[in-house]
Design an enzyme around this catalytic site. Structure first.
Site, short mmCIF file in Angstrom:
data_model
loop_
_atom_site.label_atom_id
_atom_site.label_comp_id
_atom_site.label_asym_id
_atom_site.label_seq_id
_atom_site.Cartn_x
_atom_site.Cartn_y
_atom_site.Cartn_z
N TYR A 52 0.85 -1.20 0.00
CA TYR A 52 0.00 0.00 0.00
C TYR A 52 0.88 1.24 0.00
O TYR A 52 1.88 1.28 0.70
CB TYR A 52 -0.91 0.03 1.25
CG TYR A 52 -2.33 -0.31 0.90
CD1 TYR A 52 -3.09 0.58 0.15
CD2 TYR A 52 -2.89 -1.51 1.28
CE1 TYR A 52 -4.39 0.27 -0.19
CE2 TYR A 52 -4.19 -1.83 0.94
CZ TYR A 52 -4.94 -0.92 0.20
OH TYR A 52 -6.21 -1.23 -0.14
N GLU A 54 -0.53 4.85 -0.12
CA GLU A 54 -1.40 6.04 -0.25
C GLU A 54 -0.58 7.32 -0.13
O GLU A 54 0.27 7.44 0.75
CB GLU A 54 -2.50 6.01 0.81
CG GLU A 54 -3.53 4.95 0.50
CD GLU A 54 -4.78 5.04 1.36
OE1 GLU A 54 -4.94 6.03 2.09
OE2 GLU A 54 -5.59 4.11 1.28
N ASP A 198 -8.04 13.31 -24.36
CA ASP A 198 -7.97 11.89 -23.98
C ASP A 198 -7.29 11.14 -25.13
O ASP A 198 -7.89 10.94 -26.19
CB ASP A 198 -9.39 11.37 -23.74
CG ASP A 198 -9.41 9.89 -23.40
OD1 ASP A 198 -8.37 9.23 -23.51
OD2 ASP A 198 -10.49 9.39 -23.01
N THR A 224 -4.87 5.91 -21.14
CA THR A 224 -4.62 4.61 -20.55
C THR A 224 -3.19 4.24 -20.92
O THR A 224 -2.55 4.92 -21.74
CB THR A 224 -5.58 3.53 -21.08
OG1 THR A 224 -5.53 3.54 -22.51
CG2 THR A 224 -7.00 3.78 -20.62
N LYS A 227 -2.97 0.42 -24.38
CA LYS A 227 -3.46 0.22 -25.76
C LYS A 227 -2.26 0.30 -26.70
O LYS A 227 -1.39 -0.55 -26.62
CB LYS A 227 -4.56 1.23 -26.06
CG LYS A 227 -5.77 1.05 -25.14
CD LYS A 227 -6.90 2.00 -25.47
CE LYS A 227 -8.14 1.70 -24.69
NZ LYS A 227 -8.32 2.51 -23.48
N ARG A 233 -2.38 -2.61 -17.72
CA ARG A 233 -3.68 -1.95 -17.66
C ARG A 233 -3.66 -0.85 -16.61
O ARG A 233 -3.52 -1.13 -15.41
CB ARG A 233 -4.78 -2.97 -17.27
CG ARG A 233 -5.03 -4.03 -18.31
CD ARG A 233 -5.67 -3.48 -19.55
NE ARG A 233 -7.04 -3.07 -19.32
CZ ARG A 233 -8.09 -3.80 -19.59
NH1 ARG A 233 -7.95 -5.01 -20.09
NH2 ARG A 233 -9.30 -3.36 -19.37
N1 DSN Z 1 -13.64 0.38 -24.03
C1 DSN Z 1 -12.26 0.72 -24.27
C2 DSN Z 1 -11.98 0.57 -25.71
O1 DSN Z 1 -11.97 -0.55 -26.11
O2 DSN Z 1 -11.79 1.52 -26.45
C3 DSN Z 1 -12.01 2.01 -23.75
O3 DSN Z 1 -12.50 2.06 -22.45
#
Ligand code: DSN
Length: 419
Positions: A52, A54, A198, A224, A227, A233
């Site tokens: 942890y 925090e 984003d 994120t 990707k 993740r």
């Molecule tokens: N749902 C994801 C995507 O596949 O684009 C993004 O949250």
């Protein structure tokens, strides 16, 4: 030798092995998925899951942070370098939390936010009505242009003038074209709004220098990490120095408790990878592959939203083929080609059974596929669409898919997760 997992919990071990086989044997085209390196996998599955932490490096609420402080600082410094950002927060558990934390840093509940509507390619957290972002804030949604399927910056500017949002969100989850973040900044400035960009889908393309970076323009950049960026993740926020404190407070304690240090250690590794020349080549190849696949699909009569792609993603409108998106994505899955059904702009069908199929090239590019293989994949799509109810043809394509995949095993440094 049996792994600890195989000895202790053979059921879960077996399921994980089966998932690995599925990932190895399939053409994975979901544009938000990828294969992480063995190094990222090792860091993510490490003893950091036990800790942890925090707070932030140097200012924690729990003791025992001798190592975690160094790991988080490393992740932050590497991310700052990759994206040339003033300030980075690597703690958001996901892109959804990162987006909400971004809005909460600069808005009060009830303020107006303006993002791309979900059926037009926006994300749930860009203010769609069923998301908390569409309930907590007064959400105004823009569309893509009806004729081009692309952003019409004049239309967006007109809507911004009408509604005077506090925040404009530039970014998408199903938009195949390059985004002009400078134009978005001009629109935001013209109405005194903050710009939140984003880049969850295109972060790897930005890191690799293939697409325009929003960092010089946006007040806050959200992403994120898993990707096109090919990390674990997680989520990440970047901002100008003047918003640093507001962003950090908004993530913790505003939205979250303890950060996931195992994920943050994986982000540190992924950021080092993203800074390499190899990664820049990878980002370029993602786009080359997507463009080639788009071209070939159009030759087979597939109708692509916006008439092609500039990035990693292709949105196929299946209406002219007379096949619903879900039916096509299910048939593809039976043939070991993994995609997702998706709405298309002005979709006459429901989001649960929409008219489109969304595909992308990040994962197949990681396994080394190039333009030549895109031609083969486009042919598979054609064969499946022409034989949508013929299980035998679909099974035959599935075998060809397995053969193609076995010719493209994951490169050594991406192979692991036997436990
Ligand atoms: N749902 C994801 C995507 O596949 O684009 C993004 O949250």
């Amino acid at each position: 030798m049996l792994t600890a997992l195989e000895q202790q919990d053979p059921k879960v071990a077996k399921l994980i092995k089966e998932e690995k086989l599925r990932q190895d044997g399939a053409i994975r085209l979901i544009p938000s998925e990828n294969y992480v390196s063995e190094a990222v996998m090792n860091a993510t599955g490490s003893c950091l899951t036990n800790k942890y932490a925090e707070g932030y490096p140097g200012k924690r609420y729990y003791e025992g942070q001798q190592i975690t402080d160094q790991i988080e600082t490393l992740a932050i410094d590497r991310a700052k370098k990759v994206f040339s950002a003033d300030h980075v927060n690597v703690q958001p558990y996901s892109g959804s939390v990162a987006n909400m934390a971004a809005y909460m840093a600069i808005c009060q509940p009830g303020d107006t936010i303006m993002g791309l509507a979900l059926p037009e390619g926006g994300h749930l957290t860009h203010g769609w009505k069923v998301s908390a972002t569409g309930k907590v804030f007064n959400s105004v949604q823009y569309k893509v242009n009806d004729d081009t399927g692309m952003f019409d910056y004049d239309e967006i500017a007109d809507l911004a003038k009408k509604h005077k949002p506090k925040v404009i969100i530039s970014g998408a989850t199903a938009y195949p074209r390059e985004i002009d973040f400078k134009a978005f900044k001009e629109i935001a400035d013209s109405v005194g709004a903050y710009l939140v960009s984003d880049i969850a889908h295109i972060a790897g393309l930005v890191a690799g220098g293939v697409h325009m970076s929003p960092v010089p323009y946006a007040d806050i950049v959200s992403t994120t990490t898993h990707k096109t960026l090919r990390g674990p993740r997680g989520g990440m926020l970047m901002c100008k120095e003047e918003l640093a404190t507001a962003i950090d407070k908004s993530v913790f304690p505003g939205m979250q408790g303890g950060p996931h240090m195992h994920t943050i250690s994986g982000i540190a590794v992924a950021m080092a990878e993203a800074a390499t020349a190899d990664f820049a080549d990878y980002a370029q190849q993602i786009v080359k592959n997507a463009k080639r696949l788009a071209e070939k699909l159009m030759e087979y009569g597939f109708d692509l939203v916006s008439g092609g792609t500039d990035n990693h993603l292709i949105l196929i409108n299946m209406i002219n083929k007379g096949i619903k998106g879900k039916k096509m994505s299910k048939a593809l899955d039976m043939a070991n080609i993994v995609s997702n059904c998706n709405t298309v702009p002005n979709d006459p069908a429901s989001p649960f059974n929409p008219s489109g199929v969304r595909i992308g090239t990040p994962a197949i590019t990681t396994r080394g596929m190039k333009e030549e293989q895109m031609d083969v994949i486009a042919r598979f799509f054609d064969e499946i669409a022409n034989n949508i109810d013929d299980a035998q043809v679909i099974e035959k394509v599935g075998k060809e898919v397995n053969e193609l995949c076995s010719a493209f095993p994951l490169p050594e440094r991406f192979v692991n997760f036997d436990n």
